[in-house]
Every structure is written in structure tokens, then in C-alpha cells.
Design an enzyme around this catalytic site. Structure first.
Site, PDB file in Angstrom:
ATOM      1  CB  CYS A 156      -0.963  -0.042   1.193  1.00 51.40           C
ATOM      2  SG  CYS A 156      -2.161   1.293   1.252  1.00 51.40           S
ATOM      3  CG  ASP A 213      -6.614  -1.142  -5.213  1.00 53.37           C
ATOM      4  OD1 ASP A 213      -7.299  -0.228  -4.716  1.00 53.37           O
ATOM      5  OD2 ASP A 213      -5.446  -1.389  -4.858  1.00 53.37           O
ATOM      6  CG  HIS A 245      -5.863  -1.419  -1.534  1.00 50.29           C
ATOM      7  ND1 HIS A 245      -4.860  -0.984  -2.369  1.00 50.29           N
ATOM      8  CD2 HIS A 245      -5.506  -1.029  -0.285  1.00 50.29           C
ATOM      9  CE1 HIS A 245      -3.939  -0.360  -1.654  1.00 50.29           C
ATOM     10  NE2 HIS A 245      -4.307  -0.378  -0.387  1.00 50.29           N
TER      11      HIS A 245
END
Length: 278
Positions: A156, A213, A245
């Protein structure tokens, strides 16, 4: 923190114990890696202006271990990131995850994701890159790391940093970026983004992204892939069509076991291909 300076804060900052408050309750399938056969725990990394905490794991015997920098999500170096370090150590790596938000605040104690984002938004890229340089130096001088076998991976927020640090430090042999943001506005704190360095990138980076995502549009992934074509880095991007995600985050509902395991295997093969396997 109103009456404490940034220098005083990083001098007293400590590593997170357990999971960040904002991610509770923890998903039932969370993976836990033991420390048998390892040296693992909190260390302090000397950086500009003081010290920052980090989590370090390595085999209990041997030396000249390949180094892998493990770069945190926005939740900081909490239990999940520490466990990833232990997984690497079980494979024969010296894995180290520095707390890169230490100057700005302790995000692990914040229960509101918006408050966390406010802290993370104040973290300058230049500070992060400098702290990672210091972490590599520490790993080599103080923790049996091999400077000629340096890799990086991040998740991330850390996925974006993986791309940027691979462009910043030519000593990096390979990187694996998990669903890191690729585009953004140029600001004083974040002057460049992965798409801006893609064409000049020399380090091979494997990007692992989710087709579902909602925070990283597939168009931006394709934009990055196109920019990489003109680089000499041999970088590649894999998109898992049905993955959201944070599909590697086994402590969250976003976890997708099949894609996570495939990505982990690809990571190991990528590191081996470019000379940073244990």
C-alpha cells in the site's frame, strides 16, 4: 505531543506491540510466524535528528545475509509487518522494517483512519528515502547484512515507496511493490510519483496489483506499465483481476489467499532471479 519536539519524539518513539487499533477486529485467518531459529525484535536506527524504531528479524546463525527492506502500510510497523519480517527471516533473509512515520506520530494508537491519513500526509518523501538509506547502513554495519544483496518490498503506502526507493538507491537489486499508488499531484512533500520515475528506472521492480482495487484504478496501472516499456529496468506488473486492495493483508477481510500465496511465490522467484535470494 504539543509540548514535545520532533527530535525528542523520535528519541523516545517505540515500536508497536500487536496490531494497529484502526484495523481491529482482526480477521480470523491471520498468519502468525514464530521466532524459533531467529533473532527478532525491536531495534533503533540512527537517523538524521535522532533514532527511529524498527523491527528486525534474521536467522540466529550465519552472517552476510541478503537484506530486504519491508515497508509498512499506513498502519505503521504493527504486527502484520513484523510477521512478514519473520517470514523473510525463515527464508534466510535479514528483514528490517523501520517506522517511517516516527517523526510525525504514532499511527498505531489511532482508531480513526482519517486521523491516520492526516499523520501520513505530513511525511516527506525525502525523509523516508534518507531514513531507508540509514536503515541499509545499519543493517550492514550492525546486523550481519550483505550490502551487495539488497532488496525491498512494501505494501500500500509502502508499495509506492518501493518504486521510489528503487529509483533512489542504485544498490537495490530487486523490488516488489504490492498495490502501491502510482500517480498523484506533485507537492513539496511528494514531488514525484512512480509514473514519474518509471522511464528512468534501472532496478527491476515487480508490481502486484488488484483488478478490483477501488483506490488504484486499472488505468493508472496500465499507464505505469506503458511508461516502464521505455526503461532498462526489466520491471513487470501483474494484475490479479478479482483481487481488491490489500489482498496480501491476512489480518483484514480484503485478504485473498490464492492471490496472496501466488504473489509471495512470485516475490521469492523475483528476488532469486536478480541475485538476492538467501
Amino acid at each position: 505531543m504539543q509540548q514535545i519536539t520532533r527530535r525528542q519524539f523520535i528519541a523516545t518513539a517505540t515500536l508497536t506491540t500487536g496490531f494497529a487499533l484502526a484495523v481491529k477486529p482482526i480477521f480470523a485467518q491471520v498468519i502468525t510466524t514464530d521466532t524459533q531459529g531467529l533473532v527478532a525484535g525491536a531495534v533503533k536506527i540512527p537517523v538524521q535528528g535522532g533514532e527511529i524504531p524498527a523491527y528486525r528479524a534474521l536467522p540466529a546463525t550465519g552472517r552476510d545475509f541478503p537484506i530486504v527492506l519491508v515497508i509498512q502500510e499506513i498502519f505503521g510497523v504493527h504486527e502484520h509487518i513484523q510477521d512478514v519480517c519473520r517470514r523473510f527471516a525463515k527464508l534466510g533473509y535479514l528483514a528490517i522494517a523501520p517506522e517511517l512515520f516516527a517523526r510525525q506520530g504514532d499511527v498505531s494508537k489511532l482508531s480513526n483512519i482519517d486521523e491516520i491519513r492526516q499523520v501520513v500526509a505530513k511525511v516527506p518523501d525525502a525523509q523516508v528515502l534518507s531514513d531507508l538509506d540509514a536503515t541499509v547502513n545499519w543493517a550492514v554495519k550492525s546486523s550481519k547484512g550483505n550490502a551487495n544483496k539488497l532488496a525491498i518490498t512494501g505494501f500500500c503506502w509502502g508499495g509506492r515507496i518501493t518504486w521510489l526507493y528503487s529509483a533512489h538507491n542504485p544498490k537495490v537489486k530487486a523490488g516488489v511493490a504490492w498495490y502501491g499508488r502510482l500517480v498523484g499531484n506533485s507537492t513539496e512533500l511528494t514531488p514525484k510519483h512512480p509514473v514519474d520515475i518509471a522511464s528512468s528506472l534501472k532496478v527491476p521492480v515487480l508490481g502486484l496489483y488488484g483488478g478490483k482495487d477501488t483506490g488504484i484504478p486499472v488505468e493508472t496501472v496500465e499507464q505505469m506499465r506503458d511508461r516502464l516499456k521505455s526503461s532498462r529496468s526489466k520491471s513487470e506488473i501483474i494484475v490479479y483481476p478479482d483481487a481488491p486492495h490489500a489482498f496480501f493483508a491476512d489480518y483484514r477481510p480484503s485478504y485473498r489467499e490464492k492471490e496472496a500465496q501466488d504473489g509471495w511465490k512470485r516475490l521469492q522467484a523475483w528476488f532469486k532471479q536478480y541475485g538476492v535470494s538467501a
